[in-house]
Design a protein around this motif. Structure first.
Motif, PDB file in Angstrom:
ATOM      1  N   GLU A  35       0.840  -1.187   0.000  1.00 53.17           N
ATOM      2  CA  GLU A  35       0.000   0.000   0.000  1.00 53.17           C
ATOM      3  C   GLU A  35       0.877   1.239   0.000  1.00 53.17           C
ATOM      4  O   GLU A  35       1.916   1.282   0.670  1.00 53.17           O
ATOM      5  N   VAL A  89      -0.682   7.788  -3.099  1.00 44.02           N
ATOM      6  CA  VAL A  89      -0.587   8.168  -4.508  1.00 44.02           C
ATOM      7  C   VAL A  89      -1.475   9.380  -4.775  1.00 44.02           C
ATOM      8  O   VAL A  89      -2.624   9.437  -4.310  1.00 44.02           O
ATOM      9  N   VAL A 118      -3.472  10.833  -7.600  1.00 44.01           N
ATOM     10  CA  VAL A 118      -3.991  10.279  -8.842  1.00 44.01           C
ATOM     11  C   VAL A 118      -4.229  11.357  -9.896  1.00 44.01           C
ATOM     12  O   VAL A 118      -3.947  11.168 -11.076  1.00 44.01           O
ATOM     13  N   THR A 135      -3.375   3.335  -1.946  1.00 46.08           N
ATOM     14  CA  THR A 135      -3.699   2.315  -2.937  1.00 46.08           C
ATOM     15  C   THR A 135      -2.553   1.327  -3.072  1.00 46.08           C
ATOM     16  O   THR A 135      -1.418   1.615  -2.677  1.00 46.08           O
ATOM     17  N   ARG A 136      -2.829   0.173  -3.641  1.00 46.07           N
ATOM     18  CA  ARG A 136      -1.815  -0.850  -3.784  1.00 46.07           C
ATOM     19  C   ARG A 136      -0.983  -0.579  -5.029  1.00 46.07           C
ATOM     20  O   ARG A 136      -1.505  -0.232  -6.094  1.00 46.07           O
ATOM     21  N   ILE A 137       0.322  -0.743  -4.872  1.00 46.20           N
ATOM     22  CA  ILE A 137       1.251  -0.579  -5.981  1.00 46.20           C
ATOM     23  C   ILE A 137       2.150  -1.807  -6.068  1.00 46.20           C
ATOM     24  O   ILE A 137       2.224  -2.611  -5.126  1.00 46.20           O
ATOM     25  N   THR A 151       4.635   0.616 -10.260  1.00 44.23           N
ATOM     26  CA  THR A 151       3.387   0.774 -11.008  1.00 44.23           C
ATOM     27  C   THR A 151       2.175   0.587 -10.110  1.00 44.23           C
ATOM     28  O   THR A 151       2.270   0.034  -9.002  1.00 44.23           O
ATOM     29  N   LEU A 152       1.024   1.041 -10.602  1.00 44.15           N
ATOM     30  CA  LEU A 152      -0.241   0.629 -10.023  1.00 44.15           C
ATOM     31  C   LEU A 152      -0.457  -0.844 -10.358  1.00 44.15           C
ATOM     32  O   LEU A 152       0.235  -1.407 -11.210  1.00 44.15           O
ATOM     33  N   GLU A 153      -1.444  -1.468  -9.732  1.00 47.07           N
ATOM     34  CA  GLU A 153      -1.683  -2.894  -9.982  1.00 47.07           C
ATOM     35  C   GLU A 153      -2.082  -3.170 -11.428  1.00 47.07           C
ATOM     36  O   GLU A 153      -1.864  -4.272 -11.930  1.00 47.07           O
ATOM     37  N   THR A 156      -0.008   0.731 -14.680  1.00 51.91           N
ATOM     38  CA  THR A 156       0.254   2.146 -14.939  1.00 51.91           C
ATOM     39  C   THR A 156       1.517   2.588 -14.213  1.00 51.91           C
ATOM     40  O   THR A 156       1.602   2.449 -12.989  1.00 51.91           O
ATOM     41  N   LEU A 177       4.177   4.712 -12.181  1.00 54.04           N
ATOM     42  CA  LEU A 177       4.107   5.793 -11.206  1.00 54.04           C
ATOM     43  C   LEU A 177       5.286   6.751 -11.393  1.00 54.04           C
ATOM     44  O   LEU A 177       6.378   6.329 -11.773  1.00 54.04           O
TER      45      LEU A 177
END
Length: 366
Positions: free
Chosen positions: A11, A14, A16, A25-27, A123-125, A128, A130
């Motif tokens: 976690e 972020v 957004v 959020t999870r990355i 990245t995001l899950e 994407t 970061l």
């Protein structure tokens, strides 16, 4: 079975989109590649620069992984890394000199024009990529950086204090000691008494300034400034700061003036608060839209120098351990910069406290 570190989901805080509250959020943090290190973050300060990223004041490369004033432990390293090893206690730096650019080759690595960052993206899950704040991204239990961004320091200093060296403390201290070149017996004025300004005051005190004048609009911040070494304070809401600084320096102005706000009006005040041949250092980060106008004859006739301080013109591998030693020797109280410690889900609230001027630093414990 696969040997070596694997990608990990954690976690993280972020930003957004522009102006939106930050999200927890999870990355995905990949394993370190050649020249990289993965670091378990223990603490990370909440800096104005993180808020600038959140609000789109730096660039629009959303989503941003925020956080950059961090200390922690190296978890794993990639191929070819010899400067740090798993288990090393480190402060993360957003300058990692490349050693090969024209500035490094001429012996000024603190101005490196090609500072190193991790190449593999976090990245995001959904994949994407970061954009890590200042190439770090440390509001997360695990982050990936270039190994050169990891500076080994004495583990005796708690991470909530040590991590602040990674940005605000180094920027202010270096503005005084490295850029301003303050020497024993000089007079100094510091405009803006947040974390960076107070670090500049502490640096001036360590350097032996005989008079240190703190200028701000908040009496509470001025009282904090006294704790870092200010000998005199000026509330510029109540009196003309230029006249006040001159009155406290035998009518001459200060030898060194440090502007730690980053606004045209305070820069002008700082400019006119200098003595002849005095040195003015800008370390406050301005909004890109800001401009300043000065009479050119005054720029000429006052002499001296107008300088900008990039990250306190520091060399992290040299300067971070020095500040740690000053702290351990009782000459610079890093813990005094920490107003509160918060959880990783409290960053948005910390931004609000920062906006109100309630804190020097909120620090996220992870």
């Amino acid at each position: 079975m696969t040997d070596g570190p694997q990608a990990v989901a954690v976690e993280a805080v972020v930003a957004v989109e522009k102006g939106a509250p930050v999200a927890l959020t999870r990355i995905i943090v990949p394993p370190p590649g050649p020249g990289e290190a993965r670091v378990r973050v223990q603490a990370c300060g909440v800096c104005h620069t993180d808020l600038h990223y959140r609000e789109g004041a730096i660039n629009d490369d959303y989503p941003f992984l925020l956080g950059h004033e961090a200390a922690g432990t190296v978890e794993s390293v990639g191929e070819g890394v010899t400067s740090v090893a798993p288990g090393d206690y480190v402060v993360l730096a957003w300058r990692a000199p490349c050693g090969t650019c024209r500035s490094c080759l001429r012996g000024a690595p603190w101005y490196c024009f090609d500072s190193r960052n991790a190449v593999n993206p976090m990245t995001l899950e959904d994949g994407t990529p970061l954009s890590p704040a200042l190439g770090i991204g440390a509001f997360t239990p695990l982050t990936l950086v270039a190994a050169g961004q990891c500076v080994k320091v004495d583990p005796a200093v708690p991470p909530q204090a040590a991590g602040l060296i990674g940005c605000g403390v180094m920027a202010g201290f270096g503005a005084a000691v490295n850029t301003g070149r303050i020497t024993r017996g000089e007079t100094v004025a510091v405009f803006g008494c947040g974390g960076v300004g107070d670090a500049a005051i502490a640096g001036a005190s360590v350097a032996g300034a005989r008079r240190i004048i703190a200028v701000d609009v908040d009496d509470r911040k001025l009282e904090w400034a006294r704790g870092f070494g200010a000998t005199h304070v000026v509330n510029s809401r109540n009196e003309d700061p230029v006249e006040a600084v001159r009155a406290l320096t035998d009518g001459n102005g200060a030898d060194v003036v440090i502007e730690a706000v980053g606004r045209p009006e305070t820069y002008r005040q700082a400019f006119f608060s200098r003595d002849l041949a005095g040195r003015l250092v800008l370390v406050g980060v301005p909004d890109p839209s800001m401009t300043v106008e000065l009479p050119l004859i005054e720029v000429f006739s006052r002499g001296g120098s107008l300088a900008s301080s990039w990250y306190g013109d520091c060399l992290p591998t040299r300067d971070f351990p020095i500040i740690i030693d000053l702290h351990r020797g009782g000459r610079l109280d890093l813990a005094a910069f920490v107003t509160e410690t918060v959880g990783i889900g409290d960053v948005e609230r910390a931004f609000e406290r920062m906006r109100r001027g309630d804190v020097l630093r909120s620090v996220v414990l992870i």
